[in-house]
Design a protein around this motif. Structure first.
Motif, PDB file in Angstrom:
ATOM      1  N   PHE A  98      60.528  58.057  26.957  1.00  0.00           N
ATOM      2  CA  PHE A  98      59.081  58.201  26.929  1.00  0.00           C
ATOM      3  C   PHE A  98      58.451  56.813  26.929  1.00  0.00           C
ATOM      4  O   PHE A  98      58.962  55.898  26.279  1.00  0.00           O
ATOM      5  N   ILE A  99      57.342  56.679  27.638  1.00  0.00           N
ATOM      6  CA  ILE A  99      56.643  55.407  27.711  1.00  0.00           C
ATOM      7  C   ILE A  99      55.173  55.591  27.351  1.00  0.00           C
ATOM      8  O   ILE A  99      54.664  56.708  27.362  1.00  0.00           O
ATOM      9  N   VAL A 100      54.526  54.478  27.033  1.00  0.00           N
ATOM     10  CA  VAL A 100      53.073  54.421  26.983  1.00  0.00           C
ATOM     11  C   VAL A 100      52.660  53.669  28.241  1.00  0.00           C
ATOM     12  O   VAL A 100      53.390  52.808  28.731  1.00  0.00           O
ATOM     13  N   GLU A 101      51.502  54.015  28.744  1.00  0.00           N
ATOM     14  CA  GLU A 101      51.025  53.394  29.970  1.00  0.00           C
ATOM     15  C   GLU A 101      50.751  51.912  29.753  1.00  0.00           C
ATOM     16  O   GLU A 101      50.211  51.502  28.731  1.00  0.00           O
ATOM     17  N   ARG A 102      51.124  51.124  30.714  1.00  0.00           N
ATOM     18  CA  ARG A 102      50.812  49.693  30.730  1.00  0.00           C
ATOM     19  C   ARG A 102      49.766  49.492  31.821  1.00  0.00           C
ATOM     20  O   ARG A 102      50.021  49.724  32.993  1.00  0.00           O
ATOM     21  N   LYS A 103      48.588  49.095  31.423  1.00  0.00           N
ATOM     22  CA  LYS A 103      47.477  48.928  32.367  1.00  0.00           C
ATOM     23  C   LYS A 103      47.647  47.622  33.134  1.00  0.00           C
ATOM     24  O   LYS A 103      48.145  46.640  32.600  1.00  0.00           O
ATOM     25  N   VAL A 104      47.200  47.633  34.370  1.00  0.00           N
ATOM     26  CA  VAL A 104      47.203  46.424  35.191  1.00  0.00           C
ATOM     27  C   VAL A 104      45.933  46.411  36.022  1.00  0.00           C
ATOM     28  O   VAL A 104      45.501  47.445  36.527  1.00  0.00           O
ATOM     29  N   LYS A 105      45.351  45.236  36.111  1.00  0.00           N
ATOM     30  CA  LYS A 105      44.183  45.014  36.965  1.00  0.00           C
ATOM     31  C   LYS A 105      44.471  43.788  37.810  1.00  0.00           C
ATOM     32  O   LYS A 105      45.087  42.831  37.336  1.00  0.00           O
ATOM     33  N   ILE A 106      44.008  43.826  39.035  1.00  0.00           N
ATOM     34  CA  ILE A 106      44.167  42.681  39.920  1.00  0.00           C
ATOM     35  C   ILE A 106      42.837  41.928  39.906  1.00  0.00           C
ATOM     36  O   ILE A 106      41.795  42.479  40.232  1.00  0.00           O
ATOM     37  N   SER A 107      42.884  40.649  39.508  1.00  0.00           N
ATOM     38  CA  SER A 107      41.662  39.845  39.415  1.00  0.00           C
ATOM     39  C   SER A 107      41.220  39.396  40.804  1.00  0.00           C
ATOM     40  O   SER A 107      41.938  39.573  41.791  1.00  0.00           O
ATOM     41  N   ASP A 108      40.059  38.817  40.878  1.00  0.00           N
ATOM     42  CA  ASP A 108      39.510  38.348  42.149  1.00  0.00           C
ATOM     43  C   ASP A 108      40.410  37.329  42.835  1.00  0.00           C
ATOM     44  O   ASP A 108      40.435  37.251  44.056  1.00  0.00           O
ATOM     45  N   ASP A 109      41.137  36.541  42.039  1.00  0.00           N
ATOM     46  CA  ASP A 109      42.014  35.539  42.643  1.00  0.00           C
ATOM     47  C   ASP A 109      43.392  36.104  43.013  1.00  0.00           C
ATOM     48  O   ASP A 109      44.255  35.384  43.476  1.00  0.00           O
ATOM     49  N   GLY A 110      43.587  37.407  42.807  1.00  0.00           N
ATOM     50  CA  GLY A 110      44.835  38.067  43.196  1.00  0.00           C
ATOM     51  C   GLY A 110      45.898  38.117  42.120  1.00  0.00           C
ATOM     52  O   GLY A 110      46.958  38.701  42.328  1.00  0.00           O
ATOM     53  N   SER A 111      45.655  37.519  40.956  1.00  0.00           N
ATOM     54  CA  SER A 111      46.652  37.562  39.891  1.00  0.00           C
ATOM     55  C   SER A 111      46.548  38.885  39.136  1.00  0.00           C
ATOM     56  O   SER A 111      45.488  39.504  39.085  1.00  0.00           O
ATOM     57  N   ALA A 112      47.654  39.308  38.579  1.00  0.00           N
ATOM     58  CA  ALA A 112      47.706  40.563  37.830  1.00  0.00           C
ATOM     59  C   ALA A 112      47.447  40.300  36.357  1.00  0.00           C
ATOM     60  O   ALA A 112      47.962  39.344  35.781  1.00  0.00           O
ATOM     61  N   ILE A 113      46.635  41.157  35.750  1.00  0.00           N
ATOM     62  CA  ILE A 113      46.334  41.071  34.323  1.00  0.00           C
ATOM     63  C   ILE A 113      46.855  42.350  33.683  1.00  0.00           C
ATOM     64  O   ILE A 113      46.435  43.442  34.040  1.00  0.00           O
ATOM     65  N   TYR A 114      47.793  42.226  32.757  1.00  0.00           N
ATOM     66  CA  TYR A 114      48.454  43.360  32.138  1.00  0.00           C
ATOM     67  C   TYR A 114      47.976  43.556  30.706  1.00  0.00           C
ATOM     68  O   TYR A 114      47.645  42.603  30.014  1.00  0.00           O
ATOM     69  N   SER A 115      48.003  44.803  30.248  1.00  0.00           N
ATOM     70  CA  SER A 115      47.727  45.100  28.845  1.00  0.00           C
ATOM     71  C   SER A 115      48.499  46.344  28.446  1.00  0.00           C
ATOM     72  O   SER A 115      48.701  47.252  29.246  1.00  0.00           O
ATOM     73  N   SER A 116      48.949  46.350  27.217  1.00  0.00           N
ATOM     74  CA  SER A 116      49.676  47.500  26.682  1.00  0.00           C
ATOM     75  C   SER A 116      49.493  47.512  25.164  1.00  0.00           C
ATOM     76  O   SER A 116      49.126  46.506  24.576  1.00  0.00           O
TER      77      SER A 116
END
Length: 183
Positions: free
Chosen positions: A95-113
């Motif tokens: 079982f997992i909890v979701e790990r959120k990811v957003k792609i910033s304007d400069d193309g880098s990934a920003i993760y949160s969990s």
């Protein structure tokens, strides 16, 4: 390598990536705050992914379900269909909890969990199942600490609180994985 060292190394690599790609001081501060894996607000844990608007490149098998695979542009950027943090292990699934990811304007990934110490209700956990032919890979840091190597692994190598990048699809709110990369 301990999970704490891996997380420190991951955070350092993310910070260096942000500095290399360049950004103003305000967005760097924001990126630094959101990339810290252990500091996710409780509201992210209670919010399922957005419903698909029907303009995706791939058909969604779980359109009425609580969980959805990543949007095609995000999935391509992180080379995965869904991200998570292992929360519970069973004999032949986990079982997992979701790990959120957003792609910033400069193309880098920003993760949160969520923090490993967070109290997550079972209703927010996602059951991950896989067939015998599913592929497992361990992303292990290089000896010089500057990158990582991907090594073949097995289900027995997966541990609680590891991060997973998975390919597969949702069926009845269970993620059916064909490939699982973890670190």
């Amino acid at each position: 390598m301990s999970l704490k060292k891996a997380m420190i190394l991951f955070g350092t690599v993310c910070a260096l990536n942000t500095m290399v790609t360049g950004c103003d001081s305000e967005s760097a501060a924001i990126a630094g705050e959101t990339q810290t894996e252990e500091t996710l607000s409780e509201e992210l844990n209670n919010t399922p992914l957005k419903e698909s608007d029907g303009n995706t490149e791939e058909p969604q098998e779980n359109t009425a379900g609580k969980w959805q695979v990543l949007e095609p542009d995000v999935a391509a950027a992180v080379d995965a269909d869904f991200l998570g943090k292992v929360w519970k292990m069973e004999e032949s699934s986990f079982f997992i909890v979701e790990r959120k990811v957003k792609i910033s304007d400069d193309g880098s990934a920003i993760y949160s969990s969520p923090s490993s110490d967070a109290d997550i209700p079972d209703s927010q956990l996602i059951h991950v199942v896989f067939e015998e032919d599913a592929r497992f890979y361990l992303k292990d840091t290089n000896e010089n600490g500057e990158g990582y190597e991907v090594k073949e692994a097995g289900f027995q190598d997966l541990k609680v609180h590891m991060f997973v990048e998975m390919k597969g699809s949702f069926k009845n709110d269970e993620f059916h994985a064909t490939e699982i990369r973890f670190f």
